[in-house]
Design a protein around this motif. Structure first.
Motif, mmCIF file in Angstrom:
data_model
loop_
_atom_site.group_PDB
_atom_site.id
_atom_site.type_symbol
_atom_site.label_atom_id
_atom_site.label_comp_id
_atom_site.label_asym_id
_atom_site.label_seq_id
_atom_site.Cartn_x
_atom_site.Cartn_y
_atom_site.Cartn_z
ATOM 1 N N SER A 137 0.828 -1.202 0.000
ATOM 2 C CA SER A 137 0.000 0.000 0.000
ATOM 3 C C SER A 137 0.864 1.254 0.000
ATOM 4 C CB SER A 137 -0.908 -0.003 1.245
ATOM 5 O OG SER A 137 -1.400 1.286 1.523
ATOM 6 N N LEU A 138 0.622 2.157 -0.930
ATOM 7 C CA LEU A 138 1.349 3.426 -0.957
ATOM 8 C C LEU A 138 1.003 4.270 0.263
ATOM 9 C CD1 LEU A 138 1.102 4.437 -4.725
ATOM 10 C CD2 LEU A 138 3.052 3.427 -3.538
ATOM 11 N N ASP A 139 -0.232 4.208 0.728
ATOM 12 C CA ASP A 139 -0.607 4.960 1.922
ATOM 13 C C ASP A 139 0.137 4.451 3.147
ATOM 14 O OD1 ASP A 139 -2.334 6.669 0.592
ATOM 15 O OD2 ASP A 139 -4.086 5.392 0.915
ATOM 16 N N ALA A 140 0.313 3.134 3.241
ATOM 17 C CA ALA A 140 1.091 2.583 4.353
ATOM 18 C C ALA A 140 2.536 3.037 4.261
ATOM 19 C CB ALA A 140 1.007 1.057 4.350
ATOM 20 N N LEU A 141 3.094 3.020 3.060
ATOM 21 C CA LEU A 141 4.475 3.484 2.876
ATOM 22 C C LEU A 141 4.596 4.953 3.251
ATOM 23 C CD1 LEU A 141 7.363 3.027 1.899
ATOM 24 C CD2 LEU A 141 6.577 3.521 -0.434
ATOM 25 N N ARG A 142 3.624 5.755 2.874
ATOM 26 C CA ARG A 142 3.651 7.189 3.200
ATOM 27 C C ARG A 142 3.641 7.396 4.723
ATOM 28 N NH1 ARG A 142 0.287 8.372 -0.299
ATOM 29 N NH2 ARG A 142 1.697 9.286 -1.847
ATOM 30 N N ASP A 143 2.840 6.614 5.427
ATOM 31 C CA ASP A 143 2.815 6.727 6.892
ATOM 32 C C ASP A 143 4.173 6.365 7.491
ATOM 33 O OD1 ASP A 143 0.189 7.550 6.932
ATOM 34 O OD2 ASP A 143 -0.626 5.667 7.739
ATOM 35 N N ILE A 144 4.785 5.295 6.988
ATOM 36 C CA ILE A 144 6.049 4.816 7.555
ATOM 37 C C ILE A 144 7.183 5.796 7.297
ATOM 38 C CG2 ILE A 144 7.829 3.027 7.351
ATOM 39 C CD1 ILE A 144 5.479 1.053 6.748
ATOM 40 N N VAL A 145 7.351 6.231 6.057
ATOM 41 C CA VAL A 145 8.489 7.107 5.758
ATOM 42 C C VAL A 145 8.285 8.497 6.361
ATOM 43 C CG1 VAL A 145 9.125 5.808 3.701
ATOM 44 C CG2 VAL A 145 7.595 7.772 3.473
ATOM 45 N N GLY A 146 7.048 8.940 6.478
ATOM 46 C CA GLY A 146 6.795 10.203 7.154
ATOM 47 C C GLY A 146 7.198 10.145 8.615
ATOM 48 N N LEU A 147 6.899 9.007 9.255
ATOM 49 C CA LEU A 147 7.266 8.815 10.663
ATOM 50 C C LEU A 147 8.784 8.786 10.830
ATOM 51 C CD1 LEU A 147 5.949 8.147 13.487
ATOM 52 C CD2 LEU A 147 6.424 5.758 12.934
ATOM 53 N N ILE A 148 9.483 8.064 9.937
ATOM 54 C CA ILE A 148 10.943 8.011 10.012
ATOM 55 C C ILE A 148 11.531 9.404 9.831
ATOM 56 C CG2 ILE A 148 13.039 7.117 8.905
ATOM 57 C CD1 ILE A 148 11.389 4.640 8.110
ATOM 58 N N ALA A 149 11.063 10.119 8.830
ATOM 59 C CA ALA A 149 11.595 11.452 8.563
ATOM 60 C C ALA A 149 11.363 12.407 9.719
ATOM 61 C CB ALA A 149 10.981 12.003 7.282
ATOM 62 N N ALA A 150 10.264 12.217 10.435
ATOM 63 C CA ALA A 150 9.935 13.112 11.543
ATOM 64 C C ALA A 150 10.768 12.863 12.788
ATOM 65 C CB ALA A 150 8.451 12.985 11.888
ATOM 66 N N HIS A 151 11.160 11.607 13.037
ATOM 67 C CA HIS A 151 11.726 11.279 14.351
ATOM 68 C C HIS A 151 13.100 10.605 14.334
ATOM 69 C CE1 HIS A 151 7.955 12.396 16.295
ATOM 70 N NE2 HIS A 151 7.321 11.686 15.381
ATOM 71 N N ALA A 152 13.552 10.106 13.210
ATOM 72 C CA ALA A 152 14.870 9.455 13.170
ATOM 73 C C ALA A 152 15.980 10.499 13.187
ATOM 74 C CB ALA A 152 14.981 8.580 11.919
ATOM 75 N N ASP A 153 17.217 10.029 13.364
ATOM 76 C CA ASP A 153 18.372 10.916 13.304
ATOM 77 C C ASP A 153 18.461 11.560 11.911
ATOM 78 O OD1 ASP A 153 21.121 11.371 14.929
ATOM 79 O OD2 ASP A 153 21.525 11.276 12.768
ATOM 80 N N PRO A 154 18.908 12.814 11.822
ATOM 81 C CA PRO A 154 19.032 13.448 10.487
ATOM 82 C C PRO A 154 19.944 12.691 9.523
ATOM 83 C CG PRO A 154 19.165 15.105 12.210
ATOM 84 C CD PRO A 154 19.177 13.771 12.912
ATOM 85 N N SER A 155 20.821 11.841 10.060
ATOM 86 C CA SER A 155 21.710 11.062 9.198
ATOM 87 C C SER A 155 21.107 9.722 8.779
ATOM 88 C CB SER A 155 23.033 10.806 9.917
ATOM 89 O OG SER A 155 22.832 9.925 11.025
ATOM 90 N N VAL A 156 19.863 9.454 9.127
ATOM 91 C CA VAL A 156 19.264 8.149 8.893
ATOM 92 C C VAL A 156 19.324 7.751 7.414
ATOM 93 C CG1 VAL A 156 16.891 8.996 8.559
ATOM 94 C CG2 VAL A 156 17.271 6.676 9.420
ATOM 95 N N VAL A 157 19.578 6.466 7.196
ATOM 96 C CA VAL A 157 19.526 5.884 5.856
ATOM 97 C C VAL A 157 18.460 4.796 5.872
ATOM 98 C CG1 VAL A 157 20.784 4.690 4.028
ATOM 99 C CG2 VAL A 157 21.986 6.318 5.519
ATOM 100 N N VAL A 158 17.526 4.880 4.943
ATOM 101 C CA VAL A 158 16.452 3.894 4.836
ATOM 102 C C VAL A 158 16.790 2.947 3.693
ATOM 103 C CG1 VAL A 158 13.987 3.521 4.449
ATOM 104 C CG2 VAL A 158 14.757 5.563 5.681
ATOM 105 N N VAL A 159 16.874 1.665 4.009
ATOM 106 C CA VAL A 159 17.122 0.637 2.998
ATOM 107 C C VAL A 159 15.825 -0.149 2.854
ATOM 108 C CG1 VAL A 159 18.570 -1.293 2.285
ATOM 109 C CG2 VAL A 159 19.536 0.537 3.719
#
Length: 372
Positions: free
Chosen positions: A116-138
């Motif tokens: 689901s694209l909506d599920a992906l949007r929720d997940i990556v939005g959450l990571i971008a909001a709270h992870a370290d600024p250096s975060v790498v998403v694989v």
């Protein structure tokens, strides 16, 4: 690593020779993230949407500790715990809900791409909001389940996106430079006279699918049960439409709604709050009806799924019917809607008892089965 992977099972989810616990996409995600993970400190790594533990345990086997992990399906979460015990990697990870605590300060996120694209949007939005600024998403998946639109969604919250070469019909997207993050918020809509809420990835989203609509149109006007000790039960509740419908039309009734999906449970709870019935509707994350005592319900509703993760399978419904038979009181009823091509009536007869067709349209059948 192959020794670890060879030991992984899907149990307690359905198992069959063509249903696997680890695949080429899991292996590619781990291979593409190996260099990043080699420099990780305890607590740097989060794993999201792992299926049965391959990503979490693969990272742990390579030396990672303090891994935070989220699996949407409770069967997948329990499979991870079971697999960890089997391969001697317990204590190396913590299962957490999909919220800020999961990703806060993370520097590496291993993500199995949701369909689901909506599920992906929720997940990556959450990571971008709270992870370290250096975060790498694989983030990886099978090519048959990926689309160019996934690149677009990732680019909404990350300034740099790299794409791996395909390998064994799988591919990885690597995202860096988070921006414009946000916490997930459910979609909202008026459906069948109800306020419905749906987080990304919930079945049917903030609408009613045609099978559920047919079931709602044919549920009994005066259902048996509905007391705190004998609640009306909505199994595989999704966004909570059926449970909310029963609670709003029977103002004194108590309802027990359950689903194995964390996204579904969060959506259903939000639906109950939106309709101001949360005091009479209990929503729980459960493997079928595992939390319910035997012979404890007079009425159960069910729109059974036929997917296990991305796989289409006919093995789920028979297990659900068996658990319904356990939980129904003698004389209790299962009101079920199913795709007519699946021909569930003989299964319902054997598992539960006499089964009558209540309604049928071009695609779906509604039946009522009475517990012997």
């Amino acid at each position: 690593m192959s020794v670890i992977f060879d030991a992984l099972r899907r149990w307690p989810d359905v198992e069959a020779p063509d249903l696997v616990a680890v695949d080429a996409a899991d292996r590619l995600i781990l291979d593409e993230s190996a260099e990043l993970r080699a420099a990780a400190l305890p607590g740097d790594i989060v794993v999201i949407n792992d299926a049965y533990g391959a990503l979490t345990l693969g990272a742990a086997h390579a030396g990672a500790s303090g891994i935070r992990t989220h699996i949407d399906a409770i069967t997948g979460e329990r499979a991870l715990e079971s697999n960890a015990s089997r391969v001697g990697l317990t204590g190396r990870f913590r299962p957490l809900p999909l919220d800020a605590g999961l990703v806060s300060g993370a520097r590496i996120a291993l993500l199995r791409l949701p369909r689901s694209l909506d599920a992906l949007r929720d997940i990556v939005g959450l990571i971008a909001a709270h992870a370290d600024p250096s975060v790498v998403v694989v983030a990886g998946g099978r090519l048959k389940h990926m689309s160019v639109s996934m690149n677009t969604v990732l680019s909404e919250n990350f300034g740099q996106l790299d794409i791996s070469h395909a390998r064994q019909k799988s591919r990885v997207l690597i995202a860096r430079a988070p921006r414009d993050g946000r916490d997930p918020t459910p979609a909202a809509a008026q459906v069948a006279g109800l306020e419905v809420r749906a987080y990304g990835g919930a079945f049917a989203g903030a609408r009613v699918d045609i099978g559920t609509r047919l079931l709602l149109e044919n549920l009994p006007a005066a259902p048996v049960g509905g007391t705190p000790s004998d609640p009306l039960v909505d199994l595989a509740c999704g966004t909570g439409i059926i449970g909310a419908w029963m609670a709003t039309r029977h103002p004194d009734a108590h309802v027990h709604a359950c689903d194995q999906s964390a996204i579904a449970v969060a959506s259903a709870r939000a639906t109950m709050v939106a309709n101001r019935i949360e005091d009479r509707v209990t929503v729980v994350r459960d493997d079928m009806l595992g939390a319910r005592p035997s012979s404890s319900a007079s009425l159960i509703t069910l729109n059974p799924p036929f997917h296990s993760a991305a796989a289409v399978t006919d093995l789920i419904a028979p297990r659900m019917f068996a658990d319904v038979a356990r939980v129904l009181r003698p004389g209790g009823q299962l009101w079920c809607v199913w795709n007519s091509g699946l021909r569930y009536r003989p299964l319902l007869e054997r598992a539960i008892g006499p089964t009558e067709q209540v309604a049928r349209n071009a695609k779906f059948t509604v039946t009522v089965s009475t517990r012997r």
